[in-house]
Design a protein around this motif. Structure first.
Motif, mmCIF file in Angstrom:
data_model
loop_
_atom_site.group_PDB
_atom_site.id
_atom_site.type_symbol
_atom_site.label_atom_id
_atom_site.label_comp_id
_atom_site.label_asym_id
_atom_site.label_seq_id
_atom_site.Cartn_x
_atom_site.Cartn_y
_atom_site.Cartn_z
ATOM 1 N N LEU A 182 -6.457 9.597 -2.490
ATOM 2 C CA LEU A 182 -5.301 9.172 -3.265
ATOM 3 C C LEU A 182 -5.622 8.020 -4.216
ATOM 4 O O LEU A 182 -4.748 7.534 -4.922
ATOM 5 C CB LEU A 182 -4.173 8.736 -2.327
ATOM 6 N N GLY A 183 -6.864 7.562 -4.199
ATOM 7 C CA GLY A 183 -7.212 6.447 -5.074
ATOM 8 C C GLY A 183 -6.591 5.142 -4.629
ATOM 9 O O GLY A 183 -6.283 4.277 -5.449
ATOM 10 N N LEU A 184 -6.399 4.985 -3.322
ATOM 11 C CA LEU A 184 -5.725 3.777 -2.824
ATOM 12 C C LEU A 184 -6.701 2.708 -2.357
ATOM 13 O O LEU A 184 -6.284 1.624 -1.980
ATOM 14 C CB LEU A 184 -4.789 4.139 -1.666
ATOM 15 N N ARG A 237 0.261 10.989 -6.703
ATOM 16 C CA ARG A 237 0.713 10.236 -5.529
ATOM 17 C C ARG A 237 2.227 10.198 -5.475
ATOM 18 O O ARG A 237 2.874 9.899 -6.472
ATOM 19 C CB ARG A 237 0.230 8.791 -5.593
ATOM 20 N N GLY A 238 2.774 10.449 -4.296
ATOM 21 C CA GLY A 238 4.218 10.320 -4.149
ATOM 22 C C GLY A 238 4.968 11.519 -4.672
ATOM 23 O O GLY A 238 6.047 11.821 -4.204
ATOM 24 N N MET A 247 2.751 10.400 1.597
ATOM 25 C CA MET A 247 1.985 9.785 2.679
ATOM 26 C C MET A 247 2.909 9.039 3.627
ATOM 27 O O MET A 247 3.808 8.315 3.205
ATOM 28 C CB MET A 247 0.942 8.837 2.086
ATOM 29 N N GLN A 296 6.605 -1.556 -11.164
ATOM 30 C CA GLN A 296 7.538 -1.342 -10.049
ATOM 31 C C GLN A 296 7.024 -2.001 -8.775
ATOM 32 O O GLN A 296 7.779 -2.635 -8.036
ATOM 33 C CB GLN A 296 7.735 0.156 -9.792
ATOM 34 N N ARG A 356 2.287 1.839 -3.377
ATOM 35 C CA ARG A 356 1.285 2.429 -4.276
ATOM 36 C C ARG A 356 1.076 3.896 -3.938
ATOM 37 O O ARG A 356 0.881 4.722 -4.829
ATOM 38 C CB ARG A 356 -0.027 1.652 -4.173
ATOM 39 N N ALA A 357 1.122 4.209 -2.637
ATOM 40 C CA ALA A 357 0.956 5.612 -2.233
ATOM 41 C C ALA A 357 2.103 6.479 -2.731
ATOM 42 O O ALA A 357 1.994 7.694 -2.776
ATOM 43 C CB ALA A 357 0.846 5.706 -0.711
ATOM 44 N N GLN A 358 3.221 5.846 -3.090
ATOM 45 C CA GLN A 358 4.352 6.597 -3.638
ATOM 46 C C GLN A 358 4.203 6.808 -5.143
ATOM 47 O O GLN A 358 5.100 7.347 -5.789
ATOM 48 C CB GLN A 358 5.663 5.857 -3.352
ATOM 49 N N GLY A 359 3.084 6.363 -5.698
ATOM 50 C CA GLY A 359 2.846 6.580 -7.116
ATOM 51 C C GLY A 359 3.645 5.667 -8.018
ATOM 52 O O GLY A 359 3.780 5.943 -9.207
ATOM 53 N N LEU A 360 4.173 4.584 -7.461
ATOM 54 C CA LEU A 360 4.950 3.670 -8.303
ATOM 55 C C LEU A 360 4.023 2.990 -9.317
ATOM 56 O O LEU A 360 2.837 2.797 -9.058
ATOM 57 C CB LEU A 360 5.650 2.618 -7.445
ATOM 58 N N THR A 361 4.588 2.613 -10.458
ATOM 59 C CA THR A 361 3.794 1.934 -11.477
ATOM 60 C C THR A 361 3.522 0.503 -11.032
ATOM 61 O O THR A 361 4.264 -0.040 -10.208
ATOM 62 C CB THR A 361 4.554 1.896 -12.806
ATOM 63 N N PRO A 365 10.611 6.023 -5.922
ATOM 64 C CA PRO A 365 9.761 7.142 -6.362
ATOM 65 C C PRO A 365 10.549 8.248 -7.062
ATOM 66 O O PRO A 365 10.019 8.892 -7.977
ATOM 67 C CB PRO A 365 9.138 7.668 -5.062
ATOM 68 N N ARG A 393 11.067 7.172 -10.564
ATOM 69 C CA ARG A 393 9.817 7.181 -11.325
ATOM 70 C C ARG A 393 9.359 8.600 -11.621
ATOM 71 O O ARG A 393 9.023 8.922 -12.746
ATOM 72 C CB ARG A 393 8.749 6.413 -10.543
ATOM 73 N N HIS A 394 9.315 9.468 -10.594
ATOM 74 C CA HIS A 394 8.692 10.778 -10.776
ATOM 75 C C HIS A 394 9.667 11.816 -11.317
ATOM 76 O O HIS A 394 9.302 12.668 -12.108
ATOM 77 C CB HIS A 394 8.135 11.285 -9.447
ATOM 78 N N ARG A 426 -1.509 8.425 -10.262
ATOM 79 C CA ARG A 426 -0.171 7.910 -9.939
ATOM 80 C C ARG A 426 0.885 8.998 -10.045
ATOM 81 O O ARG A 426 1.888 8.950 -9.352
ATOM 82 C CB ARG A 426 0.184 6.755 -10.878
ATOM 83 N N LEU A 467 0.844 -1.196 0.000
ATOM 84 C CA LEU A 467 0.000 0.000 0.000
ATOM 85 C C LEU A 467 0.880 1.247 0.000
ATOM 86 O O LEU A 467 0.626 2.210 -0.728
ATOM 87 C CB LEU A 467 -0.915 -0.011 1.234
#
Lengths: 316, 368
Positions: free
Chosen positions: B75-77, B109-110, B115, A226, A218-223, B137, B140-141, B106, A215
């Motif tokens: 956050l859509g989680l 988020r991050g 969070m 990943q 996912r909260a880190q925006g990873l794909t 992250p 990725r970002h 996505r 979770l």
């Protein structure tokens, strides 16, 4: 893993191997029927049998026989088959190569199919791909190995003529042909393995996906890629690694059906022949070699545990 | 200070959003209804939030009051299959979160919303060295390469107060204490320099002394980065010292809302009063019994028609059982409450905003 626990592991391995040596040797003495009559036939006279036993050392006390045999083993000499006159260590060296190649090939194929499929199915749990893969794995589990083998031979050897139906070419002769001769038997083994690996890994991935750190990932925006392959796969691998190790050890000596069907001169067929002819020298050597493979593979699995999971490495 | 310095090309933060007067996060009547084995649950029911940069909003309530669902939903989680219905509006920096797809979420988020989770023992991956968890992250970002991401990870560990960060970066969570792991979680959340940080009970799993350090760290980082923070907590002591505004939630609804000082000094909703009475205070009188809140939190699948707190409320009236009170300015105080029969203000004098005496002396020194 610390040096100390490594040494302890190695010590355990030695104990296991010596125990196996004693046990297989004892088995040869316990089983009914004498080697002499097996070799010389029922019509042999007592004099002929006594002469045979004297030559092969079978007239010595069991402890003395074991000492002679085991000293030889420690020097790489597994004795000589009384039936064929062939040195057991030479035969084992010849037979171990196709067996090991076959098993490595099958394991690689099985993992190449099962790992991505299991991760994907777990991620898409309950969706069409998951259901299809689950059904497929059940079909494979329920299909006997010989049926898969015959089907593969029929399609790829008989109908398409693309691959040899049986036989084995040693790699020193023609590596490409080795690959071609081992492909169908390896696929036969791999399909059964892949079905089991798929189920075990899928269960592991499903469990890992419930964890808080997924979770968080996912909260880190990873794909999804990943999350699945960086965060989820490794913690899910431990049961699979155990299973791969156990299967590896088992198949080195236990792929008898496949070896027979595809006429591959491996260890399994060799051991089976020795049991049928009561050729105990051969049997002892084969069992000891297979046990050694088991022990080594499991040692490797233990080491891999520590690599995969630092909690094991850093446990006090 | 942003440890990534100029390497962070943020997504172009507009100075002020199109709607909501400078508020970064703006919720209006936000509701989340979830499927449960016993029917549909109004986990979050009609919540309004306005949160500006540099401010901390505390969200307070018992377990099951909807605090975590609120944040995870934004956050859509939440698992898609679990959500029965979302209502109201949610805007983050002008972006309508309700119509934002998973792929676009996505990217938020991050990167723009970080969070921090409650339990750093379970929210960090046990099999990855911490630098890799910070680096993922960033790669990725911010599209950092492996080496730059590792360097940034070490700097982030330094910025959250981890000594010897280069050595710690290669360690695994199992080799760290709870407080240090929570610092790592914060480093992960702050890596992409988010505009909003959601801290879901960030200190609940930690020792008391470590709690203070972590909360102090969050305060410092919020000020340095002009971040907005949502601090989810059930600890009113934490809320008093570390938030500007507070929203008390009960059974998915907002029970009382306003400036933290005003709400805690003069709670008007009996539930808030009860929460305060149930909380131990450092300077409270010795030997005082803490008052437990009687009864159970309500069954969310069968909420009563009236006020959700009515069954446990010492000030309950007939009207409370039939008609749910709306959130409205409470006469005699500067904040909003949802109550038909509010707790009287001590001394019955109108309290100006922030002018109320503070129940805990520590509060005076804790914040500028």
């Amino acid at each position: 893993m610390t040096t100390r626990s490594l040494l302890a592991r190695a010590g355990q391995a030695v104990i296991v191997l010596v125990s196996v040596a004693v046990a297989t040797f004892a088995l040869g003495r316990i089983l009914p029927g004498e080697l002499a009559t097996a070799v010389l036939g029922d019509t042999a006279t007592p004099e002929q049998i006594a002469e045979f036993n004297r030559k092969t050392g079978a007239d010595q006390p069991a402890v003395e026989q074991f000492r002679t045999w085991f000293t030889g083993v420690l020097h790489g000499d597994f004795g000589t088959s009384a039936l064929t006159g062939q040195k057991v260590s030479d035969a084992l060296a010849d037979r171990a190569v196709p067996s090991l190649l076959l098993v490595v090939f099958a394991e690689v194929l099985a993992l190449a199919v099962a790992v991505p499929l299991a991760v994907w199915a777990a991620y898409r749990r309950g969706k069409a791909p998951d259901k299809a893969a689950n059904a497929g794995s059940f079909v494979l589990l329920a299909t006997p190995q010989f049926a898969i083998a015959v089907l593969l031979i029929y399609i790829f050897a008989v109908q398409l003529g693309a691959l040899p139906a049986t036989g084995y070419t040693p790699p020193e002769q023609d590596p490409a042909q080795t690959f071609r001769t081992l492909l169908l038997p390896a696929v036969t083994l791999a399909l059964g393995l892949a079905a089991v690996y798929y189920r075990v890994l899928r269960a592991g991935v499903l469990e890992t996906l419930q964890q808080d750190y997924i979770l968080a990932a996912r909260a880190q925006g990873l794909t999804p890629r990943q999350v699945l392959f960086r965060h989820t796969l490794r913690p899910s691998l431990l049961p699979l690694v155990t299973l791969v190790g156990l299967n590896f050890g088992f198949l080195v000596g236990g792929a008898v059906i496949v070896e027979q069907l595809f006429a591959i001169p491996g260890l399994g067929t060799y051991a089976l022949g020795a049991v049928q002819t009561k050729d105990f020298t051969v049997l002892q050597g084969t069992v000891l070699l297979i046990a050694a493979v088991y022990v080594l593979v499991n040692l490797a699995v233990d080491l891999l545990y520590g690599v995969l999971d630092p909690r094991i490495r850093h446990a006090r | 200070m942003n440890p990534l310095g100029t390497t962070n090309p943020t997504t172009g933060k507009p100075a002020s959003s199109a709607d909501g007067h400078g508020s970064l996060l703006r919720l209006r009547g936000y509701s989340v209804h979830l499927h449960s084995p016993r029917g549909i649950v109004a986990a979050v029911d009609g919540v309004d939030v306005d949160l500006a940069r540099g401010r901390t909003l505390a969200v307070v309530g018992e377990s099951g009051s909807g605090k975590s669902v609120l944040c995870r939903s934004l956050l859509g989680l939440l698992p898609a299959a679990a959500v029965a219905h979302r209502g109201g509006t949610a805007h983050f920096d002008g972006i309508d979160l309700a119509v934002t797809g998973e792929a676009a979420l996505r990217d938020i988020r991050g990167r723009r919303i970080g969070m921090v989770f409650q339990d750093p023992m379970t929210a960090l991956n046990p099999v990855l060295p911490v630098w890799r968890q910070i680096a993922l992250p960033l790669r990725r970002h911010l599209r950092l390469d492996r080496r730059a991401a590792k360097r940034a990870a070490v700097e982030l560990l330094d910025s959250v107060g981890i000594p010897d960060p280069a050595r710690r970066a290669d360690q695994y969570p199992v080799q760290m204490s709870g407080g240090m792991r929570q610092r790592v979680m914060i480093a992960i959340a702050l890596g992409c320099d988010p505009d909003l940080l959601i801290a879901d009970e960030p200190t609940t799993a930690l020792d008391v002394t470590v709690q203070a350090q972590i909360l102090g760290l969050l305060d410092r980082l919020r000020a340095e980065r002009d971040m907005a923070v949502i601090l989810i907590s059930h600890d009113l002591g934490v809320v008093a010292d570390h938030s500007d505004d507070v929203m008390v939630m009960y059974a998915g609804r907002q029970a009382e809302r306003g400036a933290t000082r005003g709400v805690l000094a003069g709670p008007r909703m009996p539930y808030t009063r009860a929460l305060l009475d149930a909380a131990p205070t450092l300077h409270g009188e010795r030997g005082r019994r803490l008052a437990a809140i009687g009864g159970q939190p309500p069954d969310l699948t069968r909420l009563p028609d009236g006020c959700a707190f009515a069954a446990r409320c010492p000030r309950v009236q007939d009207r409370c059982r039939t008609q749910a009170p709306p959130l409205a300015p409470v006469p005699g105080s500067a904040h909003d409450g949802a109550c038909w029969n509010p707790v009287p203000v001590p001394g019955s004098a109108d309290l100006p905003e922030g002018g109320a005496p503070i129940p805990q002396e520590t509060q005076e020194t804790s914040r500028a």
